[in-house]
Each structure stands twice: as structure tokens, then as C-alpha cells.
Design a protein around this motif. Structure first.
Motif, PDB file in Angstrom:
ATOM      1  N   TYR A 182      -3.171  65.622 -35.538  1.00  0.00           N
ATOM      2  CA  TYR A 182      -3.618  64.617 -36.504  1.00  0.00           C
ATOM      3  C   TYR A 182      -3.479  63.226 -35.911  1.00  0.00           C
ATOM      4  N   ILE A 183      -4.516  62.402 -36.069  1.00  0.00           N
ATOM      5  CA  ILE A 183      -4.464  60.999 -35.667  1.00  0.00           C
ATOM      6  C   ILE A 183      -5.029  60.164 -36.799  1.00  0.00           C
ATOM      7  N   ARG A 184      -4.238  59.203 -37.271  1.00  0.00           N
ATOM      8  CA  ARG A 184      -4.689  58.326 -38.356  1.00  0.00           C
ATOM      9  C   ARG A 184      -5.726  57.325 -37.828  1.00  0.00           C
ATOM     10  N   LEU A 185      -6.783  57.114 -38.602  1.00  0.00           N
ATOM     11  CA  LEU A 185      -7.815  56.129 -38.271  1.00  0.00           C
ATOM     12  C   LEU A 185      -7.964  55.159 -39.445  1.00  0.00           C
ATOM     13  N   ASP A 186      -8.918  54.250 -39.346  1.00  0.00           N
ATOM     14  CA  ASP A 186      -9.018  53.164 -40.326  1.00  0.00           C
ATOM     15  C   ASP A 186     -10.037  53.399 -41.429  1.00  0.00           C
ATOM     16  N   GLY A 187     -10.759  54.508 -41.417  1.00  0.00           N
ATOM     17  CA  GLY A 187     -11.826  54.718 -42.383  1.00  0.00           C
ATOM     18  C   GLY A 187     -11.362  55.267 -43.719  1.00  0.00           C
ATOM     19  N   SER A 188     -12.323  55.758 -44.501  1.00  0.00           N
ATOM     20  CA  SER A 188     -12.032  56.218 -45.866  1.00  0.00           C
ATOM     21  C   SER A 188     -12.455  57.661 -46.118  1.00  0.00           C
ATOM     22  N   ILE A 189     -13.028  58.334 -45.121  1.00  0.00           N
ATOM     23  CA  ILE A 189     -13.499  59.708 -45.299  1.00  0.00           C
ATOM     24  C   ILE A 189     -12.554  60.649 -44.562  1.00  0.00           C
ATOM     25  N   GLY A 190     -11.809  61.446 -45.333  1.00  0.00           N
ATOM     26  CA  GLY A 190     -10.844  62.370 -44.748  1.00  0.00           C
ATOM     27  C   GLY A 190     -11.516  63.554 -44.077  1.00  0.00           C
ATOM     28  N   CYS A 191     -10.943  64.005 -42.967  1.00  0.00           N
ATOM     29  CA  CYS A 191     -11.504  65.133 -42.223  1.00  0.00           C
ATOM     30  C   CYS A 191     -10.433  66.205 -42.014  1.00  0.00           C
ATOM     31  N   MET A 192     -10.764  67.447 -42.321  1.00  0.00           N
ATOM     32  CA  MET A 192      -9.908  68.585 -41.998  1.00  0.00           C
ATOM     33  C   MET A 192     -10.817  69.643 -41.375  1.00  0.00           C
ATOM     34  N   VAL A 193     -10.669  69.839 -40.063  1.00  0.00           N
ATOM     35  CA  VAL A 193     -11.646  70.636 -39.323  1.00  0.00           C
ATOM     36  C   VAL A 193     -10.937  71.686 -38.478  1.00  0.00           C
ATOM     37  N   ASN A 194     -11.568  72.844 -38.374  1.00  0.00           N
ATOM     38  CA  ASN A 194     -11.007  73.958 -37.618  1.00  0.00           C
ATOM     39  C   ASN A 194     -11.570  73.938 -36.192  1.00  0.00           C
ATOM     40  N   GLY A 195     -10.853  73.250 -35.266  1.00  0.00           N
ATOM     41  CA  GLY A 195     -11.289  73.158 -33.879  1.00  0.00           C
ATOM     42  C   GLY A 195     -11.511  71.716 -33.458  1.00  0.00           C
ATOM     43  N   ALA A 196     -10.997  71.354 -32.289  1.00  0.00           N
ATOM     44  CA  ALA A 196     -11.064  69.966 -31.839  1.00  0.00           C
ATOM     45  C   ALA A 196     -12.494  69.505 -31.579  1.00  0.00           C
ATOM     46  N   GLY A 197     -13.308  70.360 -30.956  1.00  0.00           N
ATOM     47  CA  GLY A 197     -14.682  69.974 -30.664  1.00  0.00           C
ATOM     48  C   GLY A 197     -15.478  69.725 -31.926  1.00  0.00           C
ATOM     49  N   LEU A 198     -15.321  70.627 -32.915  1.00  0.00           N
ATOM     50  CA  LEU A 198     -16.024  70.452 -34.183  1.00  0.00           C
ATOM     51  C   LEU A 198     -15.506  69.213 -34.912  1.00  0.00           C
ATOM     52  N   ALA A 199     -14.210  68.943 -34.782  1.00  0.00           N
ATOM     53  CA  ALA A 199     -13.642  67.750 -35.413  1.00  0.00           C
ATOM     54  C   ALA A 199     -14.270  66.486 -34.843  1.00  0.00           C
ATOM     55  N   MET A 200     -14.428  66.438 -33.519  1.00  0.00           N
ATOM     56  CA  MET A 200     -15.059  65.274 -32.890  1.00  0.00           C
ATOM     57  C   MET A 200     -16.513  65.140 -33.331  1.00  0.00           C
ATOM     58  N   ALA A 201     -17.220  66.277 -33.395  1.00  0.00           N
ATOM     59  CA  ALA A 201     -18.621  66.243 -33.819  1.00  0.00           C
ATOM     60  C   ALA A 201     -18.736  65.775 -35.269  1.00  0.00           C
ATOM     61  N   THR A 202     -17.806  66.219 -36.112  1.00  0.00           N
ATOM     62  CA  THR A 202     -17.805  65.797 -37.515  1.00  0.00           C
ATOM     63  C   THR A 202     -17.622  64.292 -37.628  1.00  0.00           C
ATOM     64  N   MET A 203     -16.696  63.747 -36.851  1.00  0.00           N
ATOM     65  CA  MET A 203     -16.478  62.305 -36.858  1.00  0.00           C
ATOM     66  C   MET A 203     -17.709  61.559 -36.356  1.00  0.00           C
ATOM     67  N   ASP A 204     -18.378  62.104 -35.346  1.00  0.00           N
ATOM     68  CA  ASP A 204     -19.601  61.477 -34.831  1.00  0.00           C
ATOM     69  C   ASP A 204     -20.681  61.420 -35.909  1.00  0.00           C
ATOM     70  N   ILE A 205     -20.827  62.506 -36.663  1.00  0.00           N
ATOM     71  CA  ILE A 205     -21.855  62.557 -37.713  1.00  0.00           C
ATOM     72  C   ILE A 205     -21.547  61.537 -38.801  1.00  0.00           C
ATOM     73  N   ILE A 206     -20.255  61.440 -39.154  1.00  0.00           N
ATOM     74  CA  ILE A 206     -19.858  60.459 -40.179  1.00  0.00           C
ATOM     75  C   ILE A 206     -20.226  59.040 -39.724  1.00  0.00           C
ATOM     76  N   LYS A 207     -19.915  58.738 -38.453  1.00  0.00           N
ATOM     77  CA  LYS A 207     -20.249  57.412 -37.925  1.00  0.00           C
ATOM     78  C   LYS A 207     -21.765  57.206 -37.871  1.00  0.00           C
ATOM     79  N   LEU A 208     -22.499  58.251 -37.488  1.00  0.00           N
ATOM     80  CA  LEU A 208     -23.952  58.164 -37.380  1.00  0.00           C
ATOM     81  C   LEU A 208     -24.583  57.823 -38.720  1.00  0.00           C
ATOM     82  N   LYS A 209     -23.990  58.324 -39.795  1.00  0.00           N
ATOM     83  CA  LYS A 209     -24.529  58.101 -41.139  1.00  0.00           C
ATOM     84  C   LYS A 209     -23.950  56.850 -41.796  1.00  0.00           C
ATOM     85  N   GLY A 210     -23.186  56.058 -41.019  1.00  0.00           N
ATOM     86  CA  GLY A 210     -22.692  54.788 -41.551  1.00  0.00           C
ATOM     87  C   GLY A 210     -21.321  54.826 -42.173  1.00  0.00           C
ATOM     88  N   GLY A 211     -20.652  55.983 -42.116  1.00  0.00           N
ATOM     89  CA  GLY A 211     -19.315  56.087 -42.682  1.00  0.00           C
ATOM     90  C   GLY A 211     -18.234  55.845 -41.649  1.00  0.00           C
TER      91      GLY A 211
END
Length: 297
Positions: free
Chosen positions: A252-281
Motif C-alpha cells: 500500500y502507498i498513500r497518494l493525494d487523490g480521492s479515488i480508492g483502489c483495491m486491486v489484485n496484482g501489482a500490474g493491474l493496480a498500476m493499469a487501474t491507476m493509469d485509467i483513473i488518471k486518463l479519465k481525469g481522476g
């Protein structure tokens, strides 16, 4: 894992790097005892937190009397020290380091890190010591020199000379800097460090070369090999949520945003964060639950 300046200097001294005398203190009385043991006539009182920029935030003071040492220690201990690396909330100062003063002639920058592009350890050197290296890189990148080291051969004398020459040194200062480079590199490799930064490395008016400040970070996956380094961990400097997650074997690493992420797998977690950023979150955290959770969870 990060450690404090005085702890890093203690480790580097064992490898032959020149450091000034000093002592850690948790109370003003202990600061006075440390100053008296050093003798003076000039001391430096340094707040010990895991962040750079302490001097600009009032966390480093040069003093010339025992009374000033005590007053500075009393003011620093318990304060919320705010620097460009702590964020606006700052960090509480729980200990100070009392160190001998020295007559500085030149301030230089020297660090060792793992260069991801080459897959090798890299030594970064600059004549612009005492400044934020990011600022130097942005404004005068030609003043930053990078020397990569082939792990198959390790550090060679020609690497040491290149570093010293890039710092504009000659004579005794050059020879002493070569020894410091060797000491830092040996410590970096032996202790499985991920970053070793000396800012500044100083040449004194007596032509000595001294590690005046030191920052070290270690590969957490290698700490099982270094019980002595593991004992230096200061959990009060770490994020409470990250510590709680680690106790449950969660990444777990704390970040500054407002959308919580709980993901099964580091690669998928990174991809999930990328998608959130891509959509403006903005993601509120990175959380990899391990990649092995069954579908029933």
C-alpha cells in the motif's frame, strides 16, 4: 527504507568516509552533553527527519556557545518542520544531531543510485553542492555528470578519477575524493542501498574532504540480509497507513487523490491507476493485495 543522517554517517564512517564528530540528542540536556563532548568552539544543531531542505525550514543552525546549542535543541525538538519534501503538514522533530562545525571552502554534490536506463549503479556528481539537485538539473544540466559502473567489474580507479575531475578537483583534494567515492560505493553495494546522497560533500579550508550531509535509502527486499540496518528503522517517520498495511502483507502507498483502489496484482493496480488518471481522476492510493486472492474473496 530510509534512515536518519546521523545513522547514515555512522555506516559510512565504517567504510572509511570522513565525517565530522557528532552526537544524537532527544532532549536539550542531551544536546548540551553532546556539545560539551565535542568541545567546540562551533557546533551545528540539525533536526533529524526523513526529508531534505531542513536548512531552509529552520532545521539546521550554526551556533557558537553551549547556551545556543541548548536553546536551538529546545526550539527544534517537538516542532513541525516543514520543507519542500514534507508537504504542508511537516514532520515532527523527535531528535537532533549535534555536530562539529567546519570551515567550508567548496560545496559539492555526490550520489549513487540504480540507473534504470542502463541497469547499472550510477554515480552522479556536480560542483553545485548545497543546492536542490532537481533545480540544478532543470537550470544547468551541463553541471551534472553521470558515471555508470559495470557490476561485472565494479568500481575502478578510472571511475574514481573521473568523478574527482568532474568536480574540478586536483592535488590532495582529488586523492581524498577518490577515497570517499570508493567508501561510498562499497557501502552502497554491500548494504543493498537504493540511494546514497551526499549533499553537500565539502572541501574544507584545510583541504580535507568531508561528508557533511548524508541520505540513505535501502531496498526493503534485501533487509533480511542486513539485521544491523533493519534495526535503524524509525517507524515514527513512516506513513501510519502504510505501516498497518505492511503488517498484513499488503503493498500500500498513500497518494493525494480521492479515488480508492483495491486491486489484485501489482500490474493491474498500476493499469487501474493509469485509467483513473486518463479519465481525469486522481487515485488515493496504490494497493496490491498480493495477486493471489481467490475469487471467493
Amino acid at each position: 527504507m530510509n534512515i536518519h543522517e546521523y545513522q547514515a554517517k555512522s555506516l559510512l564512517k565504517k567504510y572509511g568516509a570522513a565525517v565530522l564528530g557528532g552526537g544524537v540528542a532527544y532532549t536539550p540536556a542531551e544536546a548540551v552533553d553532546a556539545a560539551k563532548a565535542l568541545g567546540g568552539p562551533v557546533w551545528v544543531v540539525k533536526a533529524q527527519i526523513h526529508a531534505g531542505g531542513r536548512g531552509k525550514g529552520g532545521g539546521v543552525k550554526v551556533v557558537k556557545s553551549i547556551q545556543e546549542v541548548e536553546d536551538c535543541a529546545r526550539n527544534m525538538l517537538g516542532m513541525q518542520l516543514v520543507t519542500h519534501q514534507t508537504g504542508p503538514e511537516g514532520k515532527e522533530v523527535r531528535r537532533v544531531y549535534i555536530e562539529d562545525g567546519c570551515a567550508i571552502d567548496k560545496e559539492l554534490y555526490l550520489s549513487i543510485l540504480v540507473d534504470r536506463a542502463s541497469g547499472r549503479p550510477a554515480i552522479i556528481a556536480s560542483t553545485e553542492g548545497g543546492m536542490d539537485i532537481e533545480e540544478v538539473a532543470a537550470k544547468t544540466p551541463e553541471k551534472i555528470h553521470t558515471i555508470t559502473i559495470d557490476p561485472a567489474t565494479g568500481l575502478m580507479p578510472h571511475h574514481q578519477r573521473r568523478v574527482a575531475f568532474s568536480l574540478g578537483l586536483s592535488g590532495d583534494a582529488l586523492k581524498k575524493t577518490m577515497k570517499v567515492v570508493k567508501a561510498l560505493y562499497d557501502a552502497f553495494i554491500d548494504l543493498d542501498a537504493s540511494l546514497l546522497e551526499v549533499n553537500p560533500l565539502v572541501v574544507t579550508k584545510d583541504n580535507d574532504v568531508v561528508v557533511l550531509d548524508a541520505k540513505m535509502s535501502f531496498d526493503g527486499n534485501a533487509l533480511f540480509r542486513h539485521a544491523d540496518v533493519r534495526e535503524l528503522r524509525d517507524e515514527s517517520e513512516e506513513d501510519e497507513m502504510e505501516l498497518r498495511a505492511a503488517k498484513h502483507e499488503l503493498n500500500y502507498i498513500r497518494l493525494d487523490g480521492s479515488i480508492g483502489c483495491m486491486v489484485n496484482g501489482a500490474g493491474l493496480a498500476m493499469a487501474t491507476m493509469d485509467i483513473i488518471k486518463l479519465k481525469g481522476g486522481e487515485p488515493a492510493n496504490f494497493l496490491d493485495v498480493g495477486g493471489g486472492a481467490p475469487k471467493s474473496v
